[in-house]
Design an enzyme around this catalytic site. Structure first.
Site, mmCIF file in Angstrom:
data_model
loop_
_atom_site.group_PDB
_atom_site.id
_atom_site.type_symbol
_atom_site.label_atom_id
_atom_site.label_comp_id
_atom_site.label_asym_id
_atom_site.label_seq_id
_atom_site.Cartn_x
_atom_site.Cartn_y
_atom_site.Cartn_z
ATOM 1 C CE LYS A 51 -0.322 -0.220 5.056
ATOM 2 N NZ LYS A 51 -1.187 -0.538 6.216
ATOM 3 N NE ARG A 163 -6.589 0.648 11.541
ATOM 4 C CZ ARG A 163 -5.328 0.511 11.158
ATOM 5 N NH1 ARG A 163 -4.413 1.367 11.584
ATOM 6 N NH2 ARG A 163 -4.961 -0.466 10.365
ATOM 7 C CE1 TYR A 293 12.653 31.628 3.901
ATOM 8 C CE2 TYR A 293 12.330 29.255 4.022
ATOM 9 C CZ TYR A 293 12.311 30.437 3.303
ATOM 10 O OH TYR A 293 11.938 30.419 1.984
ATOM 11 C CG MET A 341 8.483 23.295 -0.138
ATOM 12 S SD MET A 341 7.324 24.243 -1.138
ATOM 13 C CE MET A 341 6.345 25.056 0.109
HETATM 14 C C1 LIG Z 1 -0.409 -1.601 6.837
HETATM 15 C C2 LIG Z 1 -1.032 -2.869 7.213
HETATM 16 C C3 LIG Z 1 -0.255 -4.035 7.327
HETATM 17 C C4 LIG Z 1 1.264 -4.021 7.259
HETATM 18 O O1 LIG Z 1 1.770 -3.417 8.415
HETATM 19 P P1 LIG Z 1 3.341 -3.417 8.767
HETATM 20 O O2 LIG Z 1 3.393 -3.094 10.200
HETATM 21 O O3 LIG Z 1 3.968 -2.373 7.899
HETATM 22 O O4 LIG Z 1 3.846 -4.771 8.446
HETATM 23 C C5 LIG Z 1 -0.906 -5.226 7.546
HETATM 24 N N1 LIG Z 1 -2.252 -5.276 7.675
HETATM 25 C C6 LIG Z 1 -3.026 -4.183 7.592
HETATM 26 C C7 LIG Z 1 -4.501 -4.309 7.739
HETATM 27 C C8 LIG Z 1 -2.446 -2.937 7.371
HETATM 28 O O5 LIG Z 1 -3.213 -1.844 7.323
#
Ligand SMILES: *Cc1c(COP(=O)(O)O)cnc(C)c1O
Length: 399
Positions: A51, A163, A293, A341
């Site tokens: 992801k 979540r 800055y 930046m």
């Molecule tokens: C991001 C995520 C993972 C991977 O997490 P890591 O700690 O980076 O290995 C696994 N399962 C879900 C549902 C996630 O959101």
């Protein structure tokens, strides 16, 4: 271009690096991490989580590398990323798992492309069922009795994160409907899963027990799942008894340490990303001179500052001013003054430095640089946040 024609070349024709800033992504290191983790979690299967564009490393290229290492499950989070991978040629013999959807998500393309779906609510389940009907009708408009193309569904239990995932009191209704749909050939129960909060071992154990009890209740309602998955990098590494049938790992695969006080190297993992830049300007300044800055830094003595053309737009936090050091010629120098930046300065004292010299912000440590885990510690975050934040202006160079 000959050195003589290069306006940036030093006298004597020494070559300078052509790019201002770049992130080297070591595909051999990524593959080595994946092989190591596959062996570690076996007989459980490894899902490589890609992801957020593979935590900033570039998902399409990394998935191709992971396929060479034998990985057959990928976590993409959303459907757009899964579709991109299918479009890039990742065939449906490879499982792509997506679990975050918009409120009006339509699943037709996901069904056609055989994407695995993490489903948390009845509402999502009904949307998936409608999509299966639509796809099946489109494929066989005349044959009323044609077999549907089943959706690949993983039911998600909320075991504490609050979540996504169904709460325990929504679980029976979700399972009952899923069993009905499976009997009608509308879906396959490819999996059941949850995600841990990692607040404490005891609480994670409680979450695992809640998942187990939900699976038991589902069995009484007629549901059997093809696989169970719960852990990510941390518990997947530290809690072998919780690995179940599959472990979903992101951070570990990129060589980013996830346990406090434990480096990637301690776990046999190699950092995959190295962030580099070439020095853009060099200036000699007198004692008392303020830089960048707000003049938050004033030189305590005559010194040389070198301009590093990487800023917060590229993912270098303004907090890096406080304690982060940058490697140049194998030695570390502090960031001085505000990170802007697009750039910041390092104080190199009386050491030699020239425009075009390569600096390393973080990486393997082989050039004297911090690892991403050390970098993250210094700015009170985690390595994942650092690599995910590396901006689009930073060219990814795959080696
Ligand atoms: C991001 C995520 C993972 C991977 O997490 P890591 O700690 O980076 O290995 C696994 N399962 C879900 C549902 C996630 O959101």
């Amino acid at each position: 271009m000959s050195a003589a024609a290069d306006p940036l070349a030093e006298p004597g024709g020494r070559a300078v690096h052509p790019a201002l800033r770049w992130a080297t992504v070591d595909l051999a290191a990524y593959r080595a991490n994946l092989r190591h983790l596959q062996e570690l979690v076996a007989p459980a299967e490894l899902m490589a989580v890609v992801k957020a564009d593979a935590y900033g490393h570039g998902a399409t290229t990394l998935v191709a590398a992971a396929l060479e290492a034998g990985v057959r499950w990928f976590g993409t989070l959303d459907l757009a990323n899964a579709h991109e991978l299918r479009a890039a040629g990742v065939g449906d013999g490879v499982a792509l798992f997506a679990w975050q959807f918009g409120p009006r998500e339509t699943f037709e393309r996901a069904i056609s492309e055989r994407i695995d779906l993490g489903i948390s609510s009845l509402r999502q389940l009904e949307a998936v069922a409608s999509a299966v009907e639509a796809v099946s009708r489109a494929l066989a408009p005349d044959a009323a009795a044609a077999a549907p193309v089943p959706a690949l569904v993983h039911l998600n239990v909320d075991t504490g994160l609050h979540r996504d995932g169904a709460l325990a009191d929504e679980w029976d209704a979700l399972v009952t409907r899923a069993v009905r749909l499976r009997e009608a050939g509308i879906l396959r129960l490819r999996g059941v899963y949850s995600h841990l909060a990692e607040a404490s071992d005891e609480e994670d154990t409680g979450s695992a027990e809640l998942l187990a009890s939900c699976i038991e209740r589902a069995a009484r309602l007629g549901a059997t799942f093809e696989r169970r998955h719960l852990t990510a990098s941390s518990a997947g590494m530290e809690r072998p008894e919780l690995r179940l049938d599959m472990v979903r790992m992101g951070s570990n695969t990129y060589g980013i340490p996830v346990t406090d006080g434990v480096s990637a190297a301690d776990r046999g993992l190699l950092p995959v990303m190295t962030l580099s830049a070439s020095v853009a300007r060099v200036k000699r300044i007198a004692a008392g001179t303020g830089v960048s800055y707000d003049y938050t830094f004033r030189a305590p003595r005559d010194t040389t500052v070198a301009l590093v053309p990487v800023g917060y737009a590229d993912g270098v936090s303004r907090r890096a001013q406080h304690g982060v050091t940058i490697a140049l010629h194998g030695k570390r120098y502090p960031i001085v003054g505000r990170v802007a930046m697009d750039q910041f300065l390092i104080d190199v004292g009386d050491d030699p430095v020239a425009v075009g010299d390569e600096v390393t912000l973080f990486g393997t440590g082989s050039r004297g640089e911090l690892t991403v885990g050390e970098w993250a510690d210094l700015i009170e975050t985690i390595g994942e946040e650092v690599t995910c934040g590396i901006g689009a202006r930073v060219k990814r160079v795959y080696v």
